[in-house]
Enzyme design. Structure first.
Site, PDB file in Angstrom:
ATOM      1  N   ASN A   9       0.865  -1.182   0.000  1.00  0.00           N
ATOM      2  CA  ASN A   9       0.000   0.000   0.000  1.00  0.00           C
ATOM      3  C   ASN A   9       0.902   1.233   0.000  1.00  0.00           C
ATOM      4  OD1 ASN A   9      -1.857   2.005   0.428  1.00  0.00           O
ATOM      5  ND2 ASN A   9      -2.262   1.462   2.576  1.00  0.00           N
ATOM      6  N   LYS A  11       0.033   4.245  -0.266  1.00  0.00           N
ATOM      7  CA  LYS A  11      -0.669   5.408   0.327  1.00  0.00           C
ATOM      8  C   LYS A  11      -0.473   6.628  -0.575  1.00  0.00           C
ATOM      9  CE  LYS A  11       0.274   3.471   4.845  1.00  0.00           C
ATOM     10  NZ  LYS A  11      -0.041   3.566   6.240  1.00  0.00           N
ATOM     11  N   HIS A  94      -9.607   0.621   4.636  1.00  0.00           N
ATOM     12  CA  HIS A  94      -8.336   0.851   5.344  1.00  0.00           C
ATOM     13  C   HIS A  94      -8.602   1.793   6.513  1.00  0.00           C
ATOM     14  CE1 HIS A  94      -4.290   2.233   6.199  1.00  0.00           C
ATOM     15  NE2 HIS A  94      -3.850   1.162   5.558  1.00  0.00           N
ATOM     16  N   GLU A  96      -7.101   4.254   7.661  1.00  0.00           N
ATOM     17  CA  GLU A  96      -6.943   5.693   7.370  1.00  0.00           C
ATOM     18  C   GLU A  96      -8.179   6.227   6.676  1.00  0.00           C
ATOM     19  OE1 GLU A  96      -3.145   5.407   5.398  1.00  0.00           O
ATOM     20  OE2 GLU A  96      -2.257   4.778   7.312  1.00  0.00           O
ATOM     21  N   GLU A 164      -5.456  -5.332  10.293  1.00  0.00           N
ATOM     22  CA  GLU A 164      -4.462  -4.298  10.558  1.00  0.00           C
ATOM     23  C   GLU A 164      -4.840  -3.550  11.832  1.00  0.00           C
ATOM     24  OE1 GLU A 164      -2.397  -2.976   6.686  1.00  0.00           O
ATOM     25  OE2 GLU A 164      -4.261  -1.865   6.838  1.00  0.00           O
ATOM     26  N   GLY A 170       2.038   2.062  10.634  1.00  0.00           N
ATOM     27  CA  GLY A 170       2.932   3.208  10.485  1.00  0.00           C
ATOM     28  C   GLY A 170       3.614   3.639  11.774  1.00  0.00           C
ATOM     29  N   SER A 210       3.244  -2.278  10.310  1.00  0.00           N
ATOM     30  CA  SER A 210       4.691  -2.260  10.541  1.00  0.00           C
ATOM     31  C   SER A 210       5.381  -3.575  10.174  1.00  0.00           C
ATOM     32  CB  SER A 210       4.991  -1.856  11.991  1.00  0.00           C
ATOM     33  OG  SER A 210       4.484  -0.550  12.256  1.00  0.00           O
TER      34      SER A 210
HETATM   35  C1  PEP Z   1      -0.794  -0.023   5.720  1.00  0.00           C
HETATM   36  O1  PEP Z   1      -0.765   1.087   5.222  1.00  0.00           O
HETATM   37  O2  PEP Z   1      -1.722  -0.769   5.419  1.00  0.00           O
HETATM   38  C2  PEP Z   1       0.257  -0.420   6.650  1.00  0.00           C
HETATM   39  C3  PEP Z   1       0.173  -1.582   7.224  1.00  0.00           C
HETATM   40  O3  PEP Z   1       1.294   0.467   6.862  1.00  0.00           O
HETATM   41  P1  PEP Z   1       2.698   0.162   7.590  1.00  0.00           P
HETATM   42  O4  PEP Z   1       3.228  -1.119   7.015  1.00  0.00           O
HETATM   43  O5  PEP Z   1       3.553   1.335   7.260  1.00  0.00           O
HETATM   44  O6  PEP Z   1       2.410   0.033   9.050  1.00  0.00           O
END
Ligand code: PEP
Length: 252
Positions: A9, A11, A94, A96, A164, A170, A210
């Site tokens: 992803n 973003k 997601h 976000e 997630e 992040g 992460s």
């Molecule tokens: C994501 O954006 O779905 C995500 C898991 O980000 P990160 O790996 O940076 O935590």
């Protein structure tokens, strides 16, 4: 067991040129027998360029969101028919999008149904906040997101679910593999099985939050985790390709 999946992803990162370059690097580093589905989710503006860059390779393309309607007065939105010829997958719900842009279980559900109706593979994202976890509600929250997100869905053949935890995205603070397994083998799997029976066992379940080359293998070693949804580490081709490699190896 479902085919393992590693999705990146990106973003709101990468210019058109950067997206093209990153996609080409991932394509060049992905062999023909990669051992898992590799999906790149660039910004909308780069879908066409990334689609072209990976054409003829094993790498697949996904959008990061979409509206559920096919067309109309929805300024700034992108519809399923618009992305249908540029990608195979779409991230939906997601955290976000849920936290910053007003996505709810109900709108996510409309999007999941629209994705399926347009031959796209929805990657339904679910996960609890830190406050929900600390109040002991993680299983309940995630089960509810899965149930509501799939309300009225009959065929889950093309579904992918990504767990997630919001507090792990992040932050550099991944969940432990055991914590992820507890939720994915619990709330996610149990809810899918209760709703769809045996078909549930063929749905790829991805952990996200992460993920990096150093921890990807320990997640992939868990029985209910079939791959990863990767944010930050997907912006470096070498890191992303290493995650793909270790996930494929763990899932052989
Ligand atoms: C994501 O954006 O779905 C995500 C898991 O980000 P990160 O790996 O940076 O935590």
């Amino acid at each position: 067991m479902p085919t393992p999946v590693v999705a990146g992803n990106w973003k709101m990162n990468t210019t058109l040129d950067e997206a093209q370059r990153l996609a080409s690097e991932v394509r060049d580093g992905t062999g023909s027998d990669v051992g898992c589905d590799v999906i790149l989710c660039p910004p909308f503006i780069s879908l066409q360029a990334v689609w072209n860059a990976v054409a003829g390779s094993q790498v697949k393309v996904g959008a990061q969101n979409m509206h559920h309607e096919s067309s109309g007065a929805f300024t700034g939105e992108i519809s399923p028919p618009m992305i249908q010829s540029l990608c195979d997958h779409v991230l939906l719900g997601h955290s976000e999008r849920r936290q910053l842009f007003g996505d709810t279980d109900q709108t996510v559900n409309l999007k999941v149904k629209a994705a399926l109706a347009h031959a796209l593979r929805p990657i339904l994202c679910v996960g609890e906040t830190l406050e929900q976890r600390e109040s002991g509600r993680a299983q309940e929250v995630v089960a509810n997101q899965v149930r509501e997100g799939l309300s009225g869905v009959e065929d889950i053949t093309r579904l992918i679910v990504a767990y997630e935890p919001v507090w792990a995205i992040g932050t550099g603070q991944a969940a432990t593999p055991e914590t992820a397994e507890e939720i994915m083998g619990g709330a996610v799997k149990d809810t899918l099985s209760a709703l769809f029976g045996d078909a549930a066992s063929e749905v790829p379940l991805l952990y996200g939050g992460s993920v990096n080359p150093g921890n990807a293998a320990s997640f992939a070693a868990q029985p209910s985790i079939h791959g990863g949804l990767v944010g930050g580490a997907s912006l470096q081709a070498d890191q992303f390709l290493e995650i793909v490699r270790v996930v494929a190896e763990a899932k052989v």
